[in-house]
Every structure is written in C-alpha cells, then in structure tokens.
Design an enzyme around this catalytic site. Sequence first.
Site, PDB file in Angstrom:
ATOM      1  N   SER A  47      11.335   0.745   9.090  1.00 26.74           N
ATOM      2  CA  SER A  47      11.568   1.696   8.217  1.00 26.74           C
ATOM      3  C   SER A  47      13.187   1.984   8.576  1.00 26.74           C
ATOM      4  CB  SER A  47      10.567   2.974   8.512  1.00 26.74           C
ATOM      5  OG  SER A  47      11.131   3.996   7.700  1.00 26.74           O
ATOM      6  N   TYR A  59       6.355   9.650  14.152  1.00 27.12           N
ATOM      7  CA  TYR A  59       6.074   8.250  13.226  1.00 27.12           C
ATOM      8  C   TYR A  59       7.360   7.462  13.290  1.00 27.12           C
ATOM      9  CZ  TYR A  59       6.567   5.387   9.231  1.00 27.12           C
ATOM     10  OH  TYR A  59       6.651   4.179   8.164  1.00 27.12           O
ATOM     11  N   LYS A  98       7.887   3.460  14.923  1.00 26.90           N
ATOM     12  CA  LYS A  98       8.921   2.305  14.582  1.00 26.90           C
ATOM     13  C   LYS A  98       9.768   1.540  15.532  1.00 26.90           C
ATOM     14  CE  LYS A  98       6.056   1.804  11.001  1.00 26.90           C
ATOM     15  NZ  LYS A  98       5.347   0.789  10.785  1.00 26.90           N
TER      16      LYS A  98
HETATM   17  P1  NAD Z   1      -0.815   2.039   3.911  1.00 30.78           P
HETATM   18  O1  NAD Z   1      -1.300   3.212   4.374  1.00 30.78           O
HETATM   19  O2  NAD Z   1      -1.118   1.736   2.249  1.00 30.78           O
HETATM   20  O3  NAD Z   1      -1.145   0.484   4.340  1.00 30.78           O
HETATM   21  C1  NAD Z   1      -1.365   0.576   5.830  1.00 30.78           C
HETATM   22  C2  NAD Z   1      -2.806  -0.162   6.023  1.00 30.78           C
HETATM   23  O4  NAD Z   1      -2.963  -0.219   7.409  1.00 30.78           O
HETATM   24  C3  NAD Z   1      -3.845   0.664   5.442  1.00 30.78           C
HETATM   25  O5  NAD Z   1      -4.493  -0.070   4.573  1.00 30.78           O
HETATM   26  C4  NAD Z   1      -4.577   0.964   6.580  1.00 30.78           C
HETATM   27  O6  NAD Z   1      -6.126   1.187   6.332  1.00 30.78           O
HETATM   28  C5  NAD Z   1      -4.436   0.052   7.852  1.00 30.78           C
HETATM   29  N1  NAD Z   1      -4.309   0.053   8.854  1.00 30.78           N
HETATM   30  C6  NAD Z   1      -3.989   1.340   9.725  1.00 30.78           C
HETATM   31  N2  NAD Z   1      -4.189   1.089  10.995  1.00 30.78           N
HETATM   32  C7  NAD Z   1      -4.888   0.352  11.254  1.00 30.78           C
HETATM   33  C8  NAD Z   1      -5.658  -0.291  12.403  1.00 30.78           C
HETATM   34  N3  NAD Z   1      -5.288   0.118  13.464  1.00 30.78           N
HETATM   35  N4  NAD Z   1      -6.287  -1.659  12.267  1.00 30.78           N
HETATM   36  C9  NAD Z   1      -6.428  -2.045  10.688  1.00 30.78           C
HETATM   37  N5  NAD Z   1      -5.896  -1.546   9.699  1.00 30.78           N
HETATM   38  C10 NAD Z   1      -5.062  -0.419  10.020  1.00 30.78           C
HETATM   39  O7  NAD Z   1       0.683   2.038   3.969  1.00 30.78           O
HETATM   40  P2  NAD Z   1       1.943   1.465   3.343  1.00 30.78           P
HETATM   41  O8  NAD Z   1       2.884   2.232   2.651  1.00 30.78           O
HETATM   42  O9  NAD Z   1       1.353   0.159   2.575  1.00 30.78           O
HETATM   43  O10 NAD Z   1       2.780   0.708   4.541  1.00 30.78           O
HETATM   44  C11 NAD Z   1       2.528  -0.388   5.211  1.00 30.78           C
HETATM   45  C12 NAD Z   1       3.415  -0.406   6.395  1.00 30.78           C
HETATM   46  O11 NAD Z   1       4.901  -0.223   5.999  1.00 30.78           O
HETATM   47  C13 NAD Z   1       3.224   0.823   7.488  1.00 30.78           C
HETATM   48  O12 NAD Z   1       3.278   0.332   8.739  1.00 30.78           O
HETATM   49  C14 NAD Z   1       4.061   1.894   7.160  1.00 30.78           C
HETATM   50  O13 NAD Z   1       4.498   2.553   8.252  1.00 30.78           O
HETATM   51  C15 NAD Z   1       5.421   0.828   6.743  1.00 30.78           C
HETATM   52  N6  NAD Z   1       6.346   1.452   5.902  1.00 30.78           N
HETATM   53  C16 NAD Z   1       6.174   2.185   4.618  1.00 30.78           C
HETATM   54  C17 NAD Z   1       7.005   2.762   4.045  1.00 30.78           C
HETATM   55  C18 NAD Z   1       6.259   3.587   2.664  1.00 30.78           C
HETATM   56  O14 NAD Z   1       7.181   4.240   2.286  1.00 30.78           O
HETATM   57  N7  NAD Z   1       5.357   3.228   2.188  1.00 30.78           N
HETATM   58  C19 NAD Z   1       8.196   2.888   4.387  1.00 30.78           C
HETATM   59  C20 NAD Z   1       8.606   2.194   5.473  1.00 30.78           C
HETATM   60  C21 NAD Z   1       7.637   1.535   6.348  1.00 30.78           C
HETATM   61  C1  UD1 Z   2      10.160   9.922   3.884  1.00 30.95           C
HETATM   62  C2  UD1 Z   2      10.005   9.996   5.246  1.00 30.95           C
HETATM   63  C3  UD1 Z   2      10.322   8.808   6.132  1.00 30.95           C
HETATM   64  C4  UD1 Z   2       9.693   7.633   5.332  1.00 30.95           C
HETATM   65  C5  UD1 Z   2       9.735   7.594   4.004  1.00 30.95           C
HETATM   66  C6  UD1 Z   2       8.934   6.378   3.277  1.00 30.95           C
HETATM   67  C7  UD1 Z   2      10.250  12.412   5.822  1.00 30.95           C
HETATM   68  C8  UD1 Z   2      11.245  13.556   6.357  1.00 30.95           C
HETATM   69  N1  UD1 Z   2      10.724  11.001   5.881  1.00 30.95           N
HETATM   70  O1  UD1 Z   2      11.541   9.736   3.625  1.00 30.95           O
HETATM   71  O2  UD1 Z   2      10.144   8.837   7.384  1.00 30.95           O
HETATM   72  O3  UD1 Z   2       9.880   6.384   6.089  1.00 30.95           O
HETATM   73  O4  UD1 Z   2       9.067   8.596   3.470  1.00 30.95           O
HETATM   74  O5  UD1 Z   2       9.234   6.370   1.983  1.00 30.95           O
HETATM   75  O6  UD1 Z   2       9.231  12.766   5.530  1.00 30.95           O
HETATM   76  N2  UD1 Z   2      11.224  15.281  -2.144  1.00 30.95           N
HETATM   77  C9  UD1 Z   2      11.223  16.562  -3.129  1.00 30.95           C
HETATM   78  N3  UD1 Z   2      10.113  16.993  -3.514  1.00 30.95           N
HETATM   79  C10 UD1 Z   2       8.979  16.237  -3.093  1.00 30.95           C
HETATM   80  C11 UD1 Z   2       9.191  15.299  -1.949  1.00 30.95           C
HETATM   81  C12 UD1 Z   2      10.330  14.832  -1.900  1.00 30.95           C
HETATM   82  O7  UD1 Z   2      12.202  16.995  -3.557  1.00 30.95           O
HETATM   83  O8  UD1 Z   2       7.781  16.930  -3.448  1.00 30.95           O
HETATM   84  C13 UD1 Z   2      12.551  14.845  -2.190  1.00 30.95           C
HETATM   85  C14 UD1 Z   2      12.983  14.619  -0.590  1.00 30.95           C
HETATM   86  O9  UD1 Z   2      13.554  16.076  -0.098  1.00 30.95           O
HETATM   87  C15 UD1 Z   2      14.012  13.607  -0.592  1.00 30.95           C
HETATM   88  C16 UD1 Z   2      13.570  12.533  -1.745  1.00 30.95           C
HETATM   89  O10 UD1 Z   2      12.722  13.362  -2.782  1.00 30.95           O
HETATM   90  O11 UD1 Z   2      15.355  13.956  -0.813  1.00 30.95           O
HETATM   91  C17 UD1 Z   2      12.726  11.666  -1.064  1.00 30.95           C
HETATM   92  O12 UD1 Z   2      11.734  12.118  -0.349  1.00 30.95           O
HETATM   93  P1  UD1 Z   2      10.410  11.096   0.199  1.00 30.95           P
HETATM   94  O13 UD1 Z   2       9.661  10.459  -0.856  1.00 30.95           O
HETATM   95  O14 UD1 Z   2       9.531  11.953   1.050  1.00 30.95           O
HETATM   96  O15 UD1 Z   2      11.147  10.041   1.292  1.00 30.95           O
HETATM   97  P2  UD1 Z   2      12.092  10.190   2.489  1.00 30.95           P
HETATM   98  O16 UD1 Z   2      12.268  11.772   2.771  1.00 30.95           O
HETATM   99  O17 UD1 Z   2      13.418   9.487   2.110  1.00 30.95           O
END
Ligand code: NAD
Ligand code: UD1
Length: 338
Positions: A124, A149, A153
């Site tokens: 991330s 969190y 990562k």
């Molecule tokens: P998500 O929660 O939809 O998907 C994660 C999946 O992993 C879920 O289906 C959950 O049931 C499964 N899981 C968690 N722990 C497990 C375990 N121990 N064994 C088996 N399954 C397990 O989340 P996502 O948004 O699809 O994210 C996927 C990956 O990307 C995650 O590692 C997350 O941290 C990373 N990531 C997500 C974002 C985001 O904004 N969505 C941003 C940066 C990184």
């Molecule tokens: C957040 C996480 C980051 C994670 C990422 C995944 C925090 C501090 N960081 O990032 O670790 O990897 O999500 O997508 O939580 N906002 C509003 N109102 C809301 C929600 C968000 O104004 O109800 C604003 C936030 O202040 C920010 C922007 O929208 O400026 C994006 O927020 P968000 O979607 O939570 O993502 P990040 O903060 O970038």
Amino acid sequence: MNVLVTGGAGYIGSHTCVELIEAGHTPIVIDNLCNSSAKSLDRVREITGTAVKFYEGDVCDETALEKILSENAIDCVIHFAGLKAVGESCSIPLRYYENNLGSTMTLCRVMAKHGVKKIVFSSSATVYSGDNEMPLRETSKTGNCTNPYGWTKYMCEQILRDIAKADPEWSVVLLRYFNPVGAHKSGKIGEHPNGIPNNLMPFISQTAIGKREKLSVFGDDYDTHDGTGVRDYIHVVDLAKGHVAAISHAAKNKGEAVFNLGTGTGYSVLDMVKAFETANDIKVPYVIAPRRPGDLATCYADPTKSREVLHWEAKHDQTDMCRDTWHWQSNNPNGYDE
Ligand code: NAD
Ligand code: UD1
C-alpha cells in the site's frame, strides 16, 4: 499459469480473478471469508463463464496450504489475504500483526517447501513516510507508518525482500496500491464494507443510495486547490490488470521489485463528489467536518516505473470510477446479501 490467489473472494481479489481468467490464467482461491462472501466467486463465474476453484481456509493454517499446494501445480501466488481497516488495527493491533504477518510467513514457508517461489504482494501507499515530496516514487522514503495496519504492510515487504535476498530463486513483486475504487462494469462484483465505511468512495455511494444521511468532508483547509484532501484514485479493474502484468514480470525476473499502482493524477474530495454527481445524475449531500487525524493533504503516485517495466498503465478515468461504483451500489444495495 496456475495462480494461487489468497483473499481472492475479496474486493480486489475477485476483480483480479476475472482479469486472470480473461488473460488465460487459472486462479485457485483460498479465503477464510472473514471480510467477504463466496458469492463473489459465483459472480466471477457469471462474468467469465469459468468456475473458480475455491478452498475455504485460513492462510495462517499450514495444513490448509499444504493441501492446496499438493493438489494443484501452482506456478505463482498473489497474496491479497489480510486485514485492512486502519481504525480497527489501532484497537486490535495484535490481531493485525498475527494475521497479516503470520499469513505471509506461513504462506512463504509452504511455498518454498513445494518449490513455488514467485509471489506478488498487496502492499500500500501507506508504507511511504508522510514527509515525502509528491509524487511518490518507489524510491521515496518508507516507514514512519501512522497505524499498525501500515506497519504490517511495511514489515511484510521487509520479510519478502529478505526472502528474495536469501534465495536467488525467488521472485518477489511488491505492489503499492494507491486508492482503489470502482467496480467491474457488469455491476456484479464490487466493494461492500462492513458497517460504516471509512473510505471515501463507499461513503459517497452509500450516501447517494440513502444509507447514510450525508458525507462528512474531513477538512477544507488543506493546502490543495479547494482545501480538501487530494488522493490518487485508481479503478479496481486497472489495479487487477496490474496483477496480471506483475505475474508475467515474476515469471521472467528473479529477485525483488516494487511498483506503484496509481494513475499519477490526484483528485480532491470535492472533485470526487462533483464527478460522482455528474456521472450518475444524483445528489451527494455533504458537510464540512474537522480534519481526520493522521490524514495527509496530498498523496499521489509517480507511475512511470510500472509503465516502463510492467508495461501497465491505468486506462479508466474518473467518470468510469464514479459510474461503475454506482452501477454496483445501485444493483447490490446490500452487497452480496440478498
Ligand atoms: P478485502 O477485505 O475485500 O479482501 C481481503 C480478503 O482476505 C477477504 O476476502 C478476507 O476474507 C481475506 N482474508 C483476510 N485474512 C485472511 C486469512 N488469514 N486467511 C484467508 N483469507 C483471509 O480487501 P481488499 O480491498 O480486496 O484488499 C486486498 C489486499 O490489498 C489486502 O491485503 C489489503 O490490505 C491490500 N490493500 C487494499 C487497499 C484498499 O484500499 N482496498 C489499499 C492498499 C492495499
Ligand atoms: C486510507 C487509509 C490507508 C489505506 C487507504 C486504502 C487512513 C488514515 N488511511 O487512505 O491506510 O491504504 O485508505 O484506500 O485511513 N474522506 C472524507 N470523508 C470520508 C472519508 C474520507 O472527507 O468519510 C477524505 C479523507 O480525509 C481523504 C480522502 O477522503 O482526504 C480519501 O480517504 P480514504 O478513502 O479513507 O483514503 P486514504 O485516507 O487515502
């Protein structure tokens, strides 16, 4: 390739299964469904016409992994499984460290035992230190994470980097995602957070559908063009295609490589609200609220390395992100629940 997709029933994992199948690969999923529904994989079948082999199990469970790697000739692993709620990670840090680090270490141990040494890891932009200049490059400073969190990562990246250093047969690809949003254009798969969404886009779409009264915009006094926070939103289908590019890279290159997956363009909170309203002809009521602790003013990627080395770049624009989010939300107001 036969690709083991951990966490493949989740938001990004399910979209990646679609893109893997469409690129001719075979995804095999393990997920414990702690934050997802197996119905997402039924939808993947509806979209692609191909059933995904699914194992319900925990990636921290060595026996479960042993079974999968014994039963399938896995070429490569994409490791999505993990807990990802920033706020929750501050209240139950140990659970986050156990799950996110434990799953990564157990997975790598079992992979090595079976001679599978190619892994793509979901990292991330949160691993970047808050004091970097924008845009963020893969060489920008990491660390100083603001929550457990983020540290998981950061630590998983280090574990994987050390594995690649110790054994030159490994290919480790670390993908640093910026802000994934949107849904598959079919409207069949998408993101459905449990409870009140923390992230902006799900909050916008749940407000638009009437589940939330209004969006709180966290701060309008940042040093940005309209005072609200700027982020690099990336369509989840582009992100999923980035994984297809990453497994090709892992198949051809050994050692460790890190890539940003972002668009390189930053939009403010109010830019996103307006784009959502315009794309979908719907109102999103909002109020200006205090800043959220820990937020940065601006965060966006330099995606040059991904373009040059992975030959990947984001193709979907802001309108696609807003339209596809709404298509999924309005077709599935309760996510995968009936
Ligand atoms: P998500 O929660 O939809 O998907 C994660 C999946 O992993 C879920 O289906 C959950 O049931 C499964 N899981 C968690 N722990 C497990 C375990 N121990 N064994 C088996 N399954 C397990 O989340 P996502 O948004 O699809 O994210 C996927 C990956 O990307 C995650 O590692 C997350 O941290 C990373 N990531 C997500 C974002 C985001 O904004 N969505 C941003 C940066 C990184
Ligand atoms: C957040 C996480 C980051 C994670 C990422 C995944 C925090 C501090 N960081 O990032 O670790 O990897 O999500 O997508 O939580 N906002 C509003 N109102 C809301 C929600 C968000 O104004 O109800 C604003 C936030 O202040 C920010 C922007 O929208 O400026 C994006 O927020 P968000 O979607 O939570 O993502 P990040 O903060 O970038």
